[in-house]
Design an enzyme around this catalytic site. Sequence first.
Site, PDB file in Angstrom:
ATOM      1  N   SER A  15     -60.854 -65.674  65.530  1.00 50.18           N
ATOM      2  CA  SER A  15     -60.582 -64.225  65.467  1.00 50.18           C
ATOM      3  C   SER A  15     -59.270 -63.912  64.746  1.00 50.18           C
ATOM      4  O   SER A  15     -58.237 -64.535  64.981  1.00 50.18           O
ATOM      5  CB  SER A  15     -60.526 -63.649  66.887  1.00 50.18           C
ATOM      6  OG  SER A  15     -60.148 -62.280  66.809  1.00 50.18           O
ATOM      7  N   SER A  17     -57.999 -60.914  65.062  1.00 53.94           N
ATOM      8  CA  SER A  17     -57.436 -59.771  65.791  1.00 53.94           C
ATOM      9  C   SER A  17     -55.992 -60.007  66.271  1.00 53.94           C
ATOM     10  O   SER A  17     -55.161 -59.094  66.148  1.00 53.94           O
ATOM     11  CB  SER A  17     -58.338 -59.400  66.972  1.00 53.94           C
ATOM     12  OG  SER A  17     -59.557 -58.913  66.486  1.00 53.94           O
ATOM     13  N   THR A  62     -65.635 -59.013  71.135  1.00 55.17           N
ATOM     14  CA  THR A  62     -66.420 -59.456  69.990  1.00 55.17           C
ATOM     15  C   THR A  62     -67.614 -60.265  70.483  1.00 55.17           C
ATOM     16  O   THR A  62     -67.852 -60.367  71.685  1.00 55.17           O
ATOM     17  CB  THR A  62     -65.519 -60.190  68.959  1.00 55.17           C
ATOM     18  OG1 THR A  62     -66.290 -60.434  67.787  1.00 55.17           O
ATOM     19  CG2 THR A  62     -64.960 -61.492  69.496  1.00 55.17           C
ATOM     20  N   LYS A  66     -70.594 -57.779  73.049  1.00 53.79           N
ATOM     21  CA  LYS A  66     -70.508 -56.341  72.755  1.00 53.79           C
ATOM     22  C   LYS A  66     -71.536 -55.491  73.521  1.00 53.79           C
ATOM     23  O   LYS A  66     -71.246 -54.376  73.913  1.00 53.79           O
ATOM     24  CB  LYS A  66     -70.675 -56.096  71.254  1.00 53.79           C
ATOM     25  CG  LYS A  66     -69.433 -56.425  70.427  1.00 53.79           C
ATOM     26  CD  LYS A  66     -69.717 -56.116  68.973  1.00 53.79           C
ATOM     27  CE  LYS A  66     -68.469 -56.112  68.135  1.00 53.79           C
ATOM     28  NZ  LYS A  66     -68.732 -55.670  66.763  1.00 53.79           N
ATOM     29  N   ASP A 102     -66.206 -49.477  65.431  1.00 52.82           N
ATOM     30  CA  ASP A 102     -66.765 -50.055  64.196  1.00 52.82           C
ATOM     31  C   ASP A 102     -67.159 -48.983  63.172  1.00 52.82           C
ATOM     32  O   ASP A 102     -66.850 -49.104  61.983  1.00 52.82           O
ATOM     33  CB  ASP A 102     -67.995 -50.921  64.511  1.00 52.82           C
ATOM     34  CG  ASP A 102     -67.608 -52.324  64.954  1.00 52.82           C
ATOM     35  OD1 ASP A 102     -66.452 -52.733  64.726  1.00 52.82           O
ATOM     36  OD2 ASP A 102     -68.468 -53.009  65.528  1.00 52.82           O
ATOM     37  N   ALA A 127     -80.562 -54.318  60.542  1.00 56.17           N
ATOM     38  CA  ALA A 127     -80.834 -53.363  61.616  1.00 56.17           C
ATOM     39  C   ALA A 127     -80.351 -53.923  62.949  1.00 56.17           C
ATOM     40  O   ALA A 127     -80.951 -53.689  63.988  1.00 56.17           O
ATOM     41  CB  ALA A 127     -82.324 -53.047  61.672  1.00 56.17           C
ATOM     42  N   GLY A 128     -79.234 -54.673  62.909  1.00 56.54           N
ATOM     43  CA  GLY A 128     -78.694 -55.265  64.125  1.00 56.54           C
ATOM     44  C   GLY A 128     -77.616 -54.389  64.747  1.00 56.54           C
ATOM     45  O   GLY A 128     -77.546 -53.179  64.510  1.00 56.54           O
ATOM     46  N   GLY A 129     -76.755 -55.029  65.542  1.00 59.90           N
ATOM     47  CA  GLY A 129     -75.736 -54.303  66.292  1.00 59.90           C
ATOM     48  C   GLY A 129     -74.789 -53.506  65.403  1.00 59.90           C
ATOM     49  O   GLY A 129     -74.439 -52.370  65.732  1.00 59.90           O
ATOM     50  N   LEU A 214     -70.492 -55.621  54.842  1.00 60.17           N
ATOM     51  CA  LEU A 214     -69.707 -55.561  56.079  1.00 60.17           C
ATOM     52  C   LEU A 214     -69.080 -56.917  56.399  1.00 60.17           C
ATOM     53  O   LEU A 214     -68.066 -56.988  57.101  1.00 60.17           O
ATOM     54  CB  LEU A 214     -70.582 -55.112  57.271  1.00 60.17           C
ATOM     55  CG  LEU A 214     -70.684 -53.601  57.502  1.00 60.17           C
ATOM     56  CD1 LEU A 214     -71.440 -52.933  56.374  1.00 60.17           C
ATOM     57  CD2 LEU A 214     -71.348 -53.289  58.836  1.00 60.17           C
TER      58      LEU A 214
END
Length: 270
Positions: A15, A17, A62, A66, A102, A127-129, A214
């Site tokens: 990560s 973050s 993450t 989620k 997001d 077409a996911g999260g 993305l």
Amino acid sequence: MTDRYAVIGHPIAHSKSPLIHAQFARETAQDLVYDAVDVDPETLPFALRQLHDEGYRGLNVTQPHKTEVAKLCVSVSERAQQAGAVNTLLRVDNGWQGDNSDGDGLMRDLARLGYAIAGQRVLVLGAGGAVRGILGPLLAARPALLVVSNRNPWKPEALAEEFKEYGSVVPRTHLALKGDRYDLILNATSAGLSGTLPRLPGQLLADGGACYDLSYGAAAEPFRRWAETQKAARFADGLGMLVEQAATSFALWRGVRPPTADVLQALRAR
Ligand SMILES: NC(=O)c1ccc[n+]([C@@H]2O[C@H](COP(=O)([O-])OP(=O)(O)OC[C@H]3O[C@@H](n4cnc5c(N)ncnc54)[C@H](OP(=O)(O)O)[C@@H]3O)[C@@H](O)[C@H]2O)c1
């Protein structure tokens, strides 16, 4: 006492973050620490209680947590409900409040890049999260057309039905895109993580059309190469979205929006 924040996930070592939030803290002169905590899915409810007991002020969430975290919050924002997923937790007395930054992160990055949505023909691959999190903000920006295409053809159909109160989402299979022309194509599949891209018909981009992935790093390379073969006028990866969604979380926790340009530059330089 110094305020504590963390990102939880499994795995979590990769990560970015902690690095991003440490720089945000420096740039806004905020006194805080930000940890990365590996949380096994089986221990998620226990870990959330424990982090609350330990005094954490906020958490980022993450994969793979989620969706599950949303069920463990005392309340969930409208945009997190829309997304069916939570990536930001804010401490309240009796637990955690869930939010999702997001969609906001993507829209801010598109604005930063000067990619227009209003009046544009927009195609979303996947077409996911992640797509669930960005459809609401994309619809709110009033595209002329918003098409979602996916390998599993049932998922775009379900999303079109679920989001119809917010606007029109046109479901398609990748094959059925043949003959279409788009001003902007967003790749929100995770195919790049295994070095691939869904098979797409040619000539999907209108003259001057742009592409945005993305994903970032090596995972964005297959779509970047495809965009080149399609003579895309512009291409961007999702590193800017990552930084912007983090800035939105930071602002929810600290009440101040950090500048993002230097953090993005530092991540690109790594
Ligand atoms: N930059 C950021 O801040 C940010 C934020 C969120 C997500 N992301 C990125 O967005 C991507 C998607 O994330 P997610 O959470 O939506 O993942 P997800 O829920 O697992 O969904 C994955 C999507 O990719 C499709 N897919 C996977 N492999 C494929 C392949 N080989 N060929 C065609 N389609 C394929 C899946 O299609 P099926 O439905 O047919 O399986 C599904 O639509 C990831 O790469 C993630 O890193 C970036």
